[in-house]
Motif scaffolding. Structure first.
Motif, short mmCIF file in Angstrom:
data_model
loop_
_atom_site.label_atom_id
_atom_site.label_comp_id
_atom_site.label_asym_id
_atom_site.label_seq_id
_atom_site.Cartn_x
_atom_site.Cartn_y
_atom_site.Cartn_z
N ARG A 33 -66.93 53.14 105.16
CA ARG A 33 -66.99 53.78 103.82
C ARG A 33 -68.33 53.64 103.19
N HIS A 34 -68.56 54.74 102.24
CA HIS A 34 -69.73 54.61 101.38
C HIS A 34 -69.30 55.10 100.07
N TYR A 35 -69.50 53.89 99.28
CA TYR A 35 -68.92 54.16 97.89
C TYR A 35 -70.02 54.56 97.04
N TYR A 36 -69.63 55.38 95.92
CA TYR A 36 -70.54 55.76 94.88
C TYR A 36 -71.19 54.57 94.24
N PRO A 37 -72.23 54.53 93.53
CA PRO A 37 -72.94 53.42 92.94
C PRO A 37 -71.91 53.10 91.70
N VAL A 38 -72.08 51.58 91.53
CA VAL A 38 -71.00 50.83 90.82
C VAL A 38 -71.80 50.12 89.78
N VAL A 39 -71.43 50.17 88.47
CA VAL A 39 -72.22 49.29 87.59
C VAL A 39 -72.06 47.79 87.72
N GLN A 40 -73.02 46.97 87.67
CA GLN A 40 -73.03 45.60 87.86
C GLN A 40 -71.94 44.94 86.89
N GLY A 41 -71.08 44.31 87.49
CA GLY A 41 -70.10 43.67 86.61
C GLY A 41 -68.77 44.01 86.78
#
Length: 187
Positions: A33-41
């Motif tokens: 899987r390739h997930y969309y960007p996630v905000v750190q934390g």
């Protein structure tokens, strides 16, 4: 009659049932899987749907991850009954990462073709837009948000006040003297 019952019982004891754990076939829905960007934390919840395609149950005995920041949410072993589906849920803690990450999850069990099923995912972890926080900032934010009952009972560090030794404090001495005078006039 007693001899027959005893003989039957002994025969049953000596011929115990022996059931071997046969390998099972497992199909994983989207193992890469390739997930969309996630905000750190922010935690990333990952769920893999698995289906047993044989007449034998599957037991996933162990789940190993390529990073300690990925934690399975289920207790092991995970049992998947024949021709049924189950879900492996994991939590990925993004607090210590920035940028592109690629991780592997190894599931060990009684699989037909292999000893381990390899799942993988990748994502980009981006810092929040206000400013780039370092690890200590993120840790402090997480610690502040998880205080809950402890903070409600103990208060924050600014609310704890202070204490002094009773013999050295003029205020404590004055309070005690005033209380003595009140008690003398009251009786």
């Amino acid at each position: 009659m007693n001899r027959f019952t005893l003989l039957t019982f002994l025969l049953l004891l000596l011929t115990a049932c022996e059931k071997r754990l046969e390998p099972g076939g497992l199909v994983v829905n989207d193992p890469i899987r390739h997930y969309y960007p996630v905000v750190q934390g922010e935690p990333l919840i990952i769920s893999y749907e698995m289906e047993d395609t044989t007449d034998n149950p599957i037991f996933i005995q162990e789940v190993q991850t390529s990073c300690g920041c990925i934690v399975p949410r289920e207790t092991l072993p995970i049992t998947i009954l024949p021709h049924k589906k189950a879900t492996l849920n994991l939590t990925f803690n993004t607090i210590k990462n920035t940028g592109y990450v690629h991780h592997y999850i190894y599931c060990y069990g009684n699989f037909a073709d292999t000893t381990a099923i390899v799942l993988e995912f990748d994502t980009n972890i981006v810092p929040s837009a206000d400013y780039v926080r370092d690890y200590e900032d993120l840790w402090n934010e997480q610690a502040r948000s998880n205080r809950g009952i402890k903070q409600a009972v103990d208060g924050t560090s600014a609310q704890k006040g202070y204490y002094t030794d009773e013999h050295e404090s003029p205020r404590t001495r004055r309070t005690r003297d005033i209380q003595k005078k009140i008690d003398e006039h009251a009786f």
